[in-house]
Each structure stands twice: as structure tokens, then as C-alpha cells.
Motif scaffolding. Structure first.
Motif, PDB file in Angstrom:
ATOM      1  N   LEU A   1       1.433   6.582   2.476  1.00 15.52           N
ATOM      2  CA  LEU A   1       2.252   7.979   2.582  1.00 15.52           C
ATOM      3  C   LEU A   1       3.005   7.841   0.871  1.00 15.52           C
ATOM      4  O   LEU A   1       3.400   8.862   0.981  1.00 15.52           O
ATOM      5  N   LEU A   2       3.587   6.164   0.881  1.00 18.01           N
ATOM      6  CA  LEU A   2       4.416   6.601  -0.120  1.00 18.01           C
ATOM      7  C   LEU A   2       3.713   6.490  -1.576  1.00 18.01           C
ATOM      8  O   LEU A   2       5.119   7.168  -2.166  1.00 18.01           O
ATOM      9  N   VAL A   3       2.575   6.202  -1.504  1.00 19.57           N
ATOM     10  CA  VAL A   3       1.770   6.929  -2.577  1.00 19.57           C
ATOM     11  C   VAL A   3       1.790   8.600  -3.027  1.00 19.57           C
ATOM     12  O   VAL A   3       2.052   8.623  -4.389  1.00 19.57           O
ATOM     13  N   LEU A   4       1.440   9.190  -1.698  1.00 14.56           N
ATOM     14  CA  LEU A   4       1.684  10.276  -2.057  1.00 14.56           C
ATOM     15  C   LEU A   4       2.823  11.257  -1.517  1.00 14.56           C
ATOM     16  O   LEU A   4       3.456  12.196  -2.578  1.00 14.56           O
ATOM     17  N   VAL A   5       4.456  10.364  -1.391  1.00 14.11           N
ATOM     18  CA  VAL A   5       5.904  11.560  -1.572  1.00 14.11           C
ATOM     19  C   VAL A   5       6.145  11.599  -2.478  1.00 14.11           C
ATOM     20  O   VAL A   5       5.978  13.153  -2.863  1.00 14.11           O
ATOM     21  N   PRO A   6       5.757  11.418  -3.451  1.00 13.81           N
ATOM     22  CA  PRO A   6       5.988  11.995  -5.251  1.00 13.81           C
ATOM     23  C   PRO A   6       5.208  13.283  -5.120  1.00 13.81           C
ATOM     24  O   PRO A   6       5.737  14.694  -6.069  1.00 13.81           O
TER      25      PRO A   6
ATOM     26  N   TYR B   1       3.276   7.833 -15.075  1.00 12.96           N
ATOM     27  CA  TYR B   1       3.412   8.438 -13.418  1.00 12.96           C
ATOM     28  C   TYR B   1       3.377   9.640 -13.240  1.00 12.96           C
ATOM     29  O   TYR B   1       3.220   9.931 -11.880  1.00 12.96           O
ATOM     30  N   ASN B   2       3.089  10.671 -13.559  1.00 11.92           N
ATOM     31  CA  ASN B   2       2.739  11.687 -12.906  1.00 11.92           C
ATOM     32  C   ASN B   2       1.171  11.931 -12.310  1.00 11.92           C
ATOM     33  O   ASN B   2       0.066  11.832 -11.368  1.00 11.92           O
ATOM     34  N   PHE B   3       0.347  11.147 -12.653  1.00  6.49           N
ATOM     35  CA  PHE B   3      -1.377  10.755 -12.244  1.00  6.49           C
ATOM     36  C   PHE B   3      -1.711   9.402 -11.891  1.00  6.49           C
ATOM     37  O   PHE B   3      -2.890   9.040 -11.225  1.00  6.49           O
ATOM     38  N   LEU B   4      -1.248   8.334 -11.795  1.00 10.56           N
ATOM     39  CA  LEU B   4      -1.318   7.300 -11.306  1.00 10.56           C
ATOM     40  C   LEU B   4      -1.832   6.967  -9.793  1.00 10.56           C
ATOM     41  O   LEU B   4      -3.137   6.674  -9.295  1.00 10.56           O
ATOM     42  N   PRO B   5      -1.534   8.306  -8.916  1.00 11.22           N
ATOM     43  CA  PRO B   5      -1.693   8.589  -7.974  1.00 11.22           C
ATOM     44  C   PRO B   5      -3.227   9.084  -7.476  1.00 11.22           C
ATOM     45  O   PRO B   5      -4.043   7.907  -6.613  1.00 11.22           O
ATOM     46  N   TYR B   6      -3.769   9.637  -8.184  1.00 12.46           N
ATOM     47  CA  TYR B   6      -5.343  10.094  -8.367  1.00 12.46           C
ATOM     48  C   TYR B   6      -6.015   8.981  -8.621  1.00 12.46           C
ATOM     49  O   TYR B   6      -7.457   8.311  -7.993  1.00 12.46           O
TER      50      TYR B   6
ATOM     51  N   TYR C   1      -8.541   3.048  -3.647  1.00 19.48           N
ATOM     52  CA  TYR C   1      -8.803   2.482  -2.340  1.00 19.48           C
ATOM     53  C   TYR C   1      -9.713   2.686  -1.861  1.00 19.48           C
ATOM     54  O   TYR C   1      -9.902   2.065  -0.764  1.00 19.48           O
ATOM     55  N   VAL C   2     -10.177   4.151  -1.686  1.00 15.65           N
ATOM     56  CA  VAL C   2     -11.392   4.055  -0.981  1.00 15.65           C
ATOM     57  C   VAL C   2     -12.195   3.684  -1.539  1.00 15.65           C
ATOM     58  O   VAL C   2     -13.500   2.618  -0.547  1.00 15.65           O
ATOM     59  N   SER C   3     -12.276   3.203  -2.454  1.00 13.21           N
ATOM     60  CA  SER C   3     -13.865   2.133  -3.224  1.00 13.21           C
ATOM     61  C   SER C   3     -13.770   1.057  -2.955  1.00 13.21           C
ATOM     62  O   SER C   3     -14.878   0.078  -2.224  1.00 13.21           O
ATOM     63  N   ILE C   4     -12.239   0.861  -2.013  1.00 11.66           N
ATOM     64  CA  ILE C   4     -11.469  -1.141  -2.272  1.00 11.66           C
ATOM     65  C   ILE C   4     -12.047  -1.478  -0.497  1.00 11.66           C
ATOM     66  O   ILE C   4     -12.392  -1.992   0.119  1.00 11.66           O
ATOM     67  N   ASP C   5     -11.767  -0.053   0.053  1.00 13.18           N
ATOM     68  CA  ASP C   5     -11.347  -0.148   1.410  1.00 13.18           C
ATOM     69  C   ASP C   5     -13.236  -0.065   1.812  1.00 13.18           C
ATOM     70  O   ASP C   5     -13.321  -0.897   3.299  1.00 13.18           O
ATOM     71  N   GLN C   6     -13.743   0.853   1.778  1.00  7.39           N
ATOM     72  CA  GLN C   6     -15.365   0.526   1.852  1.00  7.39           C
ATOM     73  C   GLN C   6     -15.832  -1.090   1.590  1.00  7.39           C
ATOM     74  O   GLN C   6     -17.196  -1.290   2.120  1.00  7.39           O
ATOM     75  N   LEU C   7     -15.249  -1.713   0.364  1.00 10.24           N
ATOM     76  CA  LEU C   7     -16.816  -2.533   0.128  1.00 10.24           C
ATOM     77  C   LEU C   7     -16.195  -3.891   1.001  1.00 10.24           C
ATOM     78  O   LEU C   7     -15.341  -4.540   2.135  1.00 10.24           O
ATOM     79  N   ASP C   8     -17.601  -4.636   1.737  1.00  8.80           N
ATOM     80  CA  ASP C   8     -17.424  -5.514   3.047  1.00  8.80           C
ATOM     81  C   ASP C   8     -16.682  -6.529   2.469  1.00  8.80           C
ATOM     82  O   ASP C   8     -16.532  -7.620   1.588  1.00  8.80           O
ATOM     83  N   ALA C   9     -16.013  -7.481   3.566  1.00  7.75           N
ATOM     84  CA  ALA C   9     -15.291  -8.378   3.492  1.00  7.75           C
ATOM     85  C   ALA C   9     -16.143  -9.507   2.719  1.00  7.75           C
ATOM     86  O   ALA C   9     -15.628 -10.836   2.561  1.00  7.75           O
ATOM     87  N   SER C  10     -17.280  -9.842   3.818  1.00  4.27           N
ATOM     88  CA  SER C  10     -18.632 -10.856   3.893  1.00  4.27           C
ATOM     89  C   SER C  10     -19.227 -11.185   2.093  1.00  4.27           C
ATOM     90  O   SER C  10     -19.628 -11.681   2.078  1.00  4.27           O
ATOM     91  N   VAL C  11     -18.535  -9.424   1.997  1.00  9.78           N
ATOM     92  CA  VAL C  11     -19.333 -10.038  -0.310  1.00  9.78           C
ATOM     93  C   VAL C  11     -18.017 -10.501  -0.532  1.00  9.78           C
ATOM     94  O   VAL C  11     -18.759 -11.313  -1.777  1.00  9.78           O
TER      95      VAL C  11
END
Length: 281
Positions: A102-107, A152-157, A163-173
Motif C-alpha cells: 500500500l505504501l508503494v501505491l500511495v503516490p 519516481y513515476n514508474f518505479l511502482p510498475y 512482487y507477483v513473480s517473486i511471491d509465487q516462487l516456491d521457497a523450496s526452490v
């Protein structure tokens, strides 16, 4: 059969929206780029390539090259900082992940122009930076300021795509990578990054494409020496009799961005397969 029919019908609203708001307007722009103008600057449609010859011979390629350089630098900086931020949130954010995102999206909740004007207050003549340093520190009118504003303007993209790609990465890998390669750095470069290449590719495209066509940042934070292709298109569109030139620049810009997007898609898939094969081997 029924599900296929429903699936095809569900595509109709989006397809109609795309045709009405992109394909049809782009067709008009393409027609204007091949037109000439009458005495008061109105387009006379036909098959005239004078606008494209003027684009090639009129020094606009330098601005194209500058825009490519700014967009590439912006993408590279966003990739480095975005990956660090996304990895930290995804792997160590815990129950605070949503709050950190949410802090990333606030700007984004603030208007784009207001965000750029805030930069003027920070780095402009007599701004916050000058107050902190105790002397005049006017950083406006420099390439690094324009690139900083684009980052500054495009970093959230970039952060969200990674984040989506890293979050879906299996920790066991990652654990298996540590068993194979030992150190965290080797695991990062031989396992984590290859496994998140789809997110890297998506993030790079999400940052590079809009940065390439941006014009407000360079107009407000830069000078004519930092103008990007978007500034030239806007200037040509507002100049009497120059509408075909602005349309030709737009067609070339869209063609270039489409080519880059296709190349990115064509390269990322086999590259990911090759690296994943190496990581498994």
C-alpha cells in the motif's frame, strides 16, 4: 462447447473497447501522417510521404535516440531498486506485506502532474534541497533530474510486477538452490533471478514503454536539451500545418514500442527455459 462460446462472448466488450479507443484512433493518426495540409493547416488525405521524409531528415532521430536512452536508464534503475524492494517485501514482509505494498501505491493516488511539481519544489531554485544544503542547488534542466523523475513515476510498475513473480516462487526452490550452490549470492543469480524472469520482463516493459512516450517529466524538470519524443509530437500537433509530421512521429513511436514488446516476448520465453534448465542441471 457452451464454455467456449461464453469465453468468446466475454472477449467482445474488451475487443470493442480496444477497437474503439485504440485501433480506430490509430487509423486516423496513420491517415493524417500520410496527408498533406491546406492553407490553414487542415489535413488533405492522400498518399504523401513528405512527413516521414521530414522526420528522417529533420533531426528528429536524435530526439528518438535521447528518448531511448532515458527510457533504458529509467528501466535499469527501476529494475535494480524495484527488485530489491519486491524481494524484501515478498520474502521478509510477513504479515506487513499488504501494508508495504500500500505504501508503494500511495503516490499513485496523487495526480501525475502534482507529483512532478513536487519535484520542482524539492530540487528547483530555492527548493527544499537548497534549504538543506544552505546554498542554491538548482538541479532542474539536467538529464539526471529527468531520469530521476521518470524513475519516481514508474518505479511502482516494476515493484508490483516483480512482487507477483517473486511471491509465487516456491521457497523450496530457493532452499534447493542453497543446497546446490551454497552462498545466497550464487543462489540469487542462478536460481531466484532466472525463476523470476517473467516478472522481470513484464516489469521492464511496463516501465520502458510509458517512459519512452512520456513528455510531462522532461518538459517540467528538463530544458529543451532534455526534450523527449513526446514533447516533439505535442509541439508538432500544436503547430499550424505540422500535424502530419506529429502524426508520422506518433506512428513511428508506436511501431518502435510494438517491436520492442514483441522482441521482449520472443526473447524472454526461451531465455527463461534455458536458464531454468541450467539451474536444474
Amino acid at each position: 462447447m457452451k464454455q467456449k462460446t461464453l469465453a468468446r462472448l466475454s472477449l467482445l466488450p474488451g475487443s470493442a473497447w480496444l477497437i474503439a479507443l485504440f485501433v480506430a484512433p490509430f487509423g486516423v493518426v496513420l491517415a493524417v501522417s500520410l496527408a498533406t495540409t491546406d492553407i490553414i493547416g487542415r489535413p488533405i488525405y492522400g498518399w504523401h510521404t513528405d512527413a516521414y521524409r521530414l522526420v528522417v531528415d529533420g533531426g528528429f532521430l536524435t530526439v528518438f535516440a535521447r528518448s531511448l536512452g532515458y527510457a533504458a536508464a529509467t528501466t535499469a534503475i527501476c529494475l535494480v531498486f524495484g527488485y530489491l524492494a519486491a524481494y524484501t517485501v515478498a520474502r521478509y514482509g510477513g504479515r506487513y506485506r499488504n501494508a508495504l505494498l500500500l505504501l508503494v501505491l500511495v503516490p499513485w493516488f496523487v495526480d501525475y502532474l502534482i507529483r512532478i511539481y513536487s519535484w520542482i519544489q524539492l530540487v528547483g531554485n530555492g527548493g527544499v534541497l537548497s534549504s538543506v544544503l544552505g546554498r542554491n542547488a538548482d538541479l532542474l534542466g539536467h538529464s539526471y533530474t529527468v531520469i530521476g523523475g521518470l524513475v519516481y513515476n514508474f518505479l511502482p510498475y516494476m515493484i508490483l510486477a516483480l512482487y507477483v513473480s517473486i511471491d509465487q516462487l516456491d521457497a523450496s526452490v530457493i532452499e534447493a538452490g542453497r543446497d546446490l550452490y551454497g552462498g545466497p549470492v550464487a543462489t540469487m543469480f542462478r536460481v531466484t533471478i532466472p525463476c523470476t524472469l517473467p516478472g522481470i520482463g513484464s516489469g521492464c516493459l511496463l516501465v520502458f514503454l510509458p517512459a519512452m512516450g512520456d513528455f510531462a517529466t522532461s518538459q517540467l524538470l528538463g530544458s529543451p536539451d532534455q526534450y523527449m519524443i513526446g514533447n516533439i509530437i505535442a509541439g508538432q500537433a500544436q503547430t499550424a500545418g505540422a500535424l502530419p509530421v506529429g502524426a508520422a512521429l506518433t506512428v513511428l513511436l508506436v511501431g518502435l514500442l510494438a517491436l520492442i514488446a514483441l522482441l521482449g516476448a520472443a526473447v524472454s520465453i526461451p531465455w527463461r527455459r534455458r536458464l531454468l534448465g541450467g539451474a536444474r542441471g
